[in-house]
Enzyme design. Structure first.
Site, PDB file in Angstrom:
ATOM      1  N   LEU A   9       8.819  -7.127  25.978  1.00  0.00           N
ATOM      2  CA  LEU A   9       8.502  -5.712  26.171  1.00  0.00           C
ATOM      3  C   LEU A   9       7.835  -5.183  24.904  1.00  0.00           C
ATOM      4  CD1 LEU A   9      11.792  -4.536  27.922  1.00  0.00           C
ATOM      5  CD2 LEU A   9       9.726  -5.535  28.927  1.00  0.00           C
ATOM      6  N   ALA A  11       5.151  -2.473  25.064  1.00  0.00           N
ATOM      7  CA  ALA A  11       4.203  -1.456  25.517  1.00  0.00           C
ATOM      8  C   ALA A  11       4.354  -0.122  24.801  1.00  0.00           C
ATOM      9  CB  ALA A  11       4.356  -1.237  27.026  1.00  0.00           C
ATOM     10  N   ARG A  16       8.345   7.122  16.356  1.00  0.00           N
ATOM     11  CA  ARG A  16       9.200   7.332  15.173  1.00  0.00           C
ATOM     12  C   ARG A  16       8.702   6.574  13.947  1.00  0.00           C
ATOM     13  NH1 ARG A  16      15.189   6.278  17.357  1.00  0.00           N
ATOM     14  NH2 ARG A  16      14.072   5.231  19.056  1.00  0.00           N
ATOM     15  N   LYS A  23       3.781   0.050  17.022  1.00  0.00           N
ATOM     16  CA  LYS A  23       5.056  -0.376  16.447  1.00  0.00           C
ATOM     17  C   LYS A  23       5.200  -1.888  16.335  1.00  0.00           C
ATOM     18  CE  LYS A  23       8.964  -0.062  18.790  1.00  0.00           C
ATOM     19  NZ  LYS A  23      10.246   0.431  19.358  1.00  0.00           N
ATOM     20  N   GLU A 155      26.963   3.701  28.550  1.00  0.00           N
ATOM     21  CA  GLU A 155      26.176   4.375  27.529  1.00  0.00           C
ATOM     22  C   GLU A 155      27.065   5.350  26.761  1.00  0.00           C
ATOM     23  OE1 GLU A 155      23.167   3.424  26.760  1.00  0.00           O
ATOM     24  OE2 GLU A 155      23.280   1.971  28.406  1.00  0.00           O
ATOM     25  N   TYR A 366     -15.641 -17.302 -16.350  1.00  0.00           N
ATOM     26  CA  TYR A 366     -15.865 -17.086 -14.922  1.00  0.00           C
ATOM     27  C   TYR A 366     -16.639 -18.268 -14.353  1.00  0.00           C
ATOM     28  CZ  TYR A 366     -17.846 -15.520 -10.540  1.00  0.00           C
ATOM     29  OH  TYR A 366     -18.217 -15.444  -9.220  1.00  0.00           O
ATOM     30  N   ALA A 423     -22.627 -23.921 -28.273  1.00  0.00           N
ATOM     31  CA  ALA A 423     -22.009 -22.604 -28.132  1.00  0.00           C
ATOM     32  C   ALA A 423     -23.057 -21.504 -28.243  1.00  0.00           C
ATOM     33  CB  ALA A 423     -20.930 -22.418 -29.182  1.00  0.00           C
ATOM     34  N   ARG A 440     -30.485 -20.555 -28.029  1.00  0.00           N
ATOM     35  CA  ARG A 440     -30.066 -19.311 -28.664  1.00  0.00           C
ATOM     36  C   ARG A 440     -31.096 -18.937 -29.724  1.00  0.00           C
ATOM     37  NH1 ARG A 440     -24.903 -22.551 -30.967  1.00  0.00           N
ATOM     38  NH2 ARG A 440     -25.838 -23.500 -32.796  1.00  0.00           N
TER      39      ARG A 440
END
Length: 458
Positions: A9, A11, A16, A23, A155, A366, A423, A440
């Site tokens: 079930l 549906a 709440r 839910k 109940e 990175y 480097a 460089r």
């Protein structure tokens, strides 16, 4: 062999919960609660599972996929009306049908199997799953006769003072003879204050017809908790976490602080793994034996090999080999493959890259869209410059290469086997094998220039 079926079930909207998410799709330990229910039912090898959907039907169908058949309840007119929607799929079937709510994620296959067995062994036509609780307020009470058989369900609003003291409650999960179920549903009335058709009315109808009705009590009342609001959701999350962690510890995993460790239901962990506090393991993740995870590491949908260590780091959708050391504070992004005996150090980010055995990316680098060979050393502050603003390009570093600190490798580029990159270089052309590449600006020293410059400033 008796045919076995299930009706879930699912549906209701769940007002709440006060949420735009329906839910039964709210997650418990990272998995929607209705998926927990379906997973447990699938473990029983049932002949058919039918989910009754209504609010959010398409989202629920998308979540469950082929694990269930679906019937839409267009109007929410009670639990009896919901079950009746499965008539076209089940009414002509012989066998036993279990009806379970989609908001009971803690219910286990073991308890459901026990319910089936009890139902058949007692030759019952209806069996109610009950449990004992300390605070039964709000639940229907189970009234038994002098022979301990189910006499009726009362109940709370209709219960006498004596009946209100009963601790055994109706959990809302039932086992039915399939023929009895659908014949009785045809006689269920909505003559009540809510104008709804209630599934428990089937019990009275069955008893009136002389059919045997039984009650089976679940040992652990926590299993039967239904989730109706965020408070219950948090309670279920805590209970599920405790259950999962306990199972791993019983299987040989050391969890130093179970209260501060989050392990999803689909995570596999081999014996002698140590999980340190603050760690989060989610999705379809597998951790190999003798590894150490944490503290404060997050691993999602990834595989970690044996004897690896992940410290203060995150790993998403990637494969990590054996004897790998990652962290602290590393980020392994999706589609990465880190092979055996690799070191990924502090403040390193790896994305969609392959790093072969015994290579090292020790700190502040990175690595994105790269293929790095064996025994490569990537110096501190090195970057694969993979993105030109529109497209991503591949950086390939072959075996035994040494990359100096603060190097930019502008893709697409290949560094040949055994090469050295000095480097501070910015490399935008391929480097041949065994070559030394320096890219460089030439250093120029101007004597006494600083003295003259400072004099001008004064």
């Amino acid at each position: 062999m008796v045919n076995k079926y299930a009706i879930v079930l699912a549906a209701g909207q769940g007002t709440r919960m006060k949420s735009k998410l329906y839910k039964v799709l709210h997650p418990v330990m990272g998995k929607p609660m209705v998926q927990h229910v379906i997973d447990q039912l699938q473990a029983l090898n049932l002949d058919k599972i039918i989910t009754i959907v209504g609010y959010g039907a398409e989202q629920v169908k998308q979540q469950l996929g082929s694990a269930s058949e679906f019937v839409v309840q267009k109007e929410q007119l009670g639990t009896g009306h919901a079950v009746l929607q499965a008539k076209s799929l089940l009414a002509d079937k012989k066998g036993v049908t279990v009806v379970v709510c989609g908001d009971t994620p803690l219910l286990t296959a073991e308890t459901l199997e026990q319910l089936f067995n009890y139902h058949q062994e007692n030759q019952a036509k209806v069996t109610v799953l009950t449990t004992m609780v300390d605070e039964p307020a709000g639940y229907g009470r189970i009234v038994r006769d002098q022979d301990n058989n189910l006499a009726k369900i009362v109940e709370q609003k209709d219960a006498t003072t004596e009946e209100l003291a009963i601790k055994e409650i109706n959990t809302g999960t039932y086992c039915f003879d399939n023929k009895v179920l659908f014949e009785a549903l045809a006689h269920v009335s909505n003559d009540n204050k809510q104008g709804e058709y209630y599934l428990p009315d089937v019990i009275e109808i069955a008893q009136a017809n002389g059919d045997k009705v039984a009650a089976f009590s679940a040992k652990d009342s926590n299993e039967t908790i239904g989730i109706n609001d965020r408070v219950a959701l948090a309670q279920a999350e805590k209970l599920m976490k405790q259950r999962i962690n306990r199972q791993h510890m019983q299987n040989g995993v050391t969890i130093l602080d179970p209260e501060q460790t989050y392990i999803g239901p689909d995570v596999e962990i081999d014996p002698d793994v140590v999980i340190e506090p603050g760690s989060i393991l989610k999705g379809v993740t597998k951790i190999g034996a003798d590894s150490m995870i944490g503290p404060h590491s997050e691993i999602v949908d990834s595989t970690i090999g044996e004897s690896s260590k992940i410290t203060h780091s995150v790993v998403y959708h990637s494969d990590i080999g054996s004897r790998v050391n990652i962290g602290p504070f590393a980020h392994i992004r999706p589609a990465s493959q880190i092979k055996d005996d690799v070191k990924i150090g502090n403040f390193v980010e790896v994305k969609k890259s392959i790093i072969e055995e015994t290579s090292k990316v020790s700190h502040l680098s990175y690595i994105g869209d790269a293929e790095i060979g064996k025994n490569v050393n990537v110096g501190c502050g090195s970057i694969t410059v993979n993105y030109d603003g529109e497209n991503k390009f591949l950086t390939k570093i072959e075996d035994d290469v040494f990359i100096g600190c603060n190097t930019n490798l502008i893709a697409p580029v290949t560094i040949g086997q055994g090469a050295i990159v000095a480097a501070g270089s910015t490399i935008n052309k391929d480097v041949p094998s065994e070559a030394l590449s320096i890219a460089r600006a030439k250093q120029v020293n101007k004597d006494d220039y600083a003295k003259k410059f400072n004099k001008l400033l004064k």
